[in-house]
Design an enzyme around this catalytic site. Sequence first.
Site, PDB file in Angstrom:
ATOM      1  N   HIS A   1       5.293   1.842  -3.401  1.00 16.50           N
ATOM      2  CA  HIS A   1       4.556   1.565  -4.842  1.00 16.50           C
ATOM      3  C   HIS A   1       4.644   2.934  -5.487  1.00 16.50           C
ATOM      4  O   HIS A   1       5.258   4.020  -4.979  1.00 16.50           O
ATOM      5  CB  HIS A   1       3.055   1.518  -4.635  1.00 16.50           C
ATOM      6  CG  HIS A   1       2.267   2.314  -3.424  1.00 16.50           C
ATOM      7  ND1 HIS A   1       1.824   3.455  -3.943  1.00 16.50           N
ATOM      8  CD2 HIS A   1       1.936   2.459  -2.348  1.00 16.50           C
ATOM      9  CE1 HIS A   1       1.478   4.353  -3.214  1.00 16.50           C
ATOM     10  NE2 HIS A   1       1.302   3.675  -2.013  1.00 16.50           N
TER      11      HIS A   1
ATOM     12  N   CYS B   1       2.326   4.761   3.043  1.00 20.02           N
ATOM     13  CA  CYS B   1       3.250   4.373   2.411  1.00 20.02           C
ATOM     14  C   CYS B   1       4.333   4.858   1.913  1.00 20.02           C
ATOM     15  O   CYS B   1       4.509   6.389   1.951  1.00 20.02           O
ATOM     16  CB  CYS B   1       2.459   3.439   0.961  1.00 20.02           C
ATOM     17  SG  CYS B   1       1.123   2.299   1.424  1.00 20.02           S
TER      18      CYS B   1
END
Length: 395
Positions: A230, A258
Amino acid sequence: MKKKIFLFFLCVVLIATSILCGTMGIIRNDSKSHKKTQTADTAATENPTLPSTLDSLTLKVGETKLIELSSEKAESVTKWTSSDIKTVTVDDGGRVDALKEGTALVSAILKDKSKAEFQITVTKSTVKKQQSYSTCITANTDKLEQNKRNKAKNLYEIKVNRTANCVTVYTYDKNGKYTIPVRAMVCSTGLNNATITGDYTIGIKTEWLFLVGDVFGRYISGISGDYLFHSVPYYTLNEQDLEVDEFNKLGEQASQGCVRLAVSDAKWIYDNCPTGTAVNIYDDAETAGPLGKPDAIKITDFNNKWDPTDSSKKCPYATAAPTISGANDCAIKSGGEFYALTGVTAVDTCGNDITSDIEVVGNVVTARKGKYKVTYSVTDVLKRTSSVTITVTVQ
């Protein structure tokens, strides 16, 4: 008997006399000096023009080139000329600028009246002007375009070097193996190696998602469970509310697990790597990847909370470019000195100093009066280029 001997010697004398007379005539004819009347037809042979050397050069419209001469010829140049200044211009230092398609003869006139000549062919420019929004490195585009015609096979495989904070995307070779690197992107993996390693596939896709830490990510591509690709987080569901401090950490470990990317790179994975695309996360402290690790651009204006790689027309960085300062027309006296980079600076799209990346094209001959073009150009990590051309007059 005596008569025969006498006749023999007489013949010898006559023959010798004949040969001697002929020889003297040849010598006389060669040595005799007489002035010829010079005509238009004989002028070229009586006073021949010194030969010229002809080289060829091909440029595209907009290109600039310095014509290189031997040091001896360069010191002997008195003048540069172009046969067609609408097609090609040449300054007093031998710098050629291609203006439009066509041909022109560029000549360096030397002190002895000889010429060094260059046939310049100008062709159509193939450079497409488009704004770049990513710091990524790309390669093997020909192979990639070929593979795009095969709709039956997934085009990409993604590998993440957790240690190096670098993402490399591969396409497949003739054996169907994903060995051909086509794109490298800088990222931030999890602090203290919080990002998982191993083999996975892209799962969920969503444009915005609420993340751990009460922040939001854009262009989500799931890896496994809560581990995602992301963008750098935003404080709110607003593209103008980026966590600037976190953006400036790209290239080092910073997330909670992430894989963070600049928004343009997160969007590229979101748009181009469908569900089912293979992902491999591994560690390699020595080699970031086959294409290397791209540089990250840093935000200097903390009041501007846009991701500088955002392609939105509303993004103030979208139409920005590097800036060159201190490059101005100037005049110097013949025999003086010209320092091209004195007082010249440059900053990138975000205002970071990139003065050391400035490239200079020009040839100012301070010993010879004339006008000389000097071009300063600089390209930042977003691959955006700016240039400034000045005229240096040697008086």
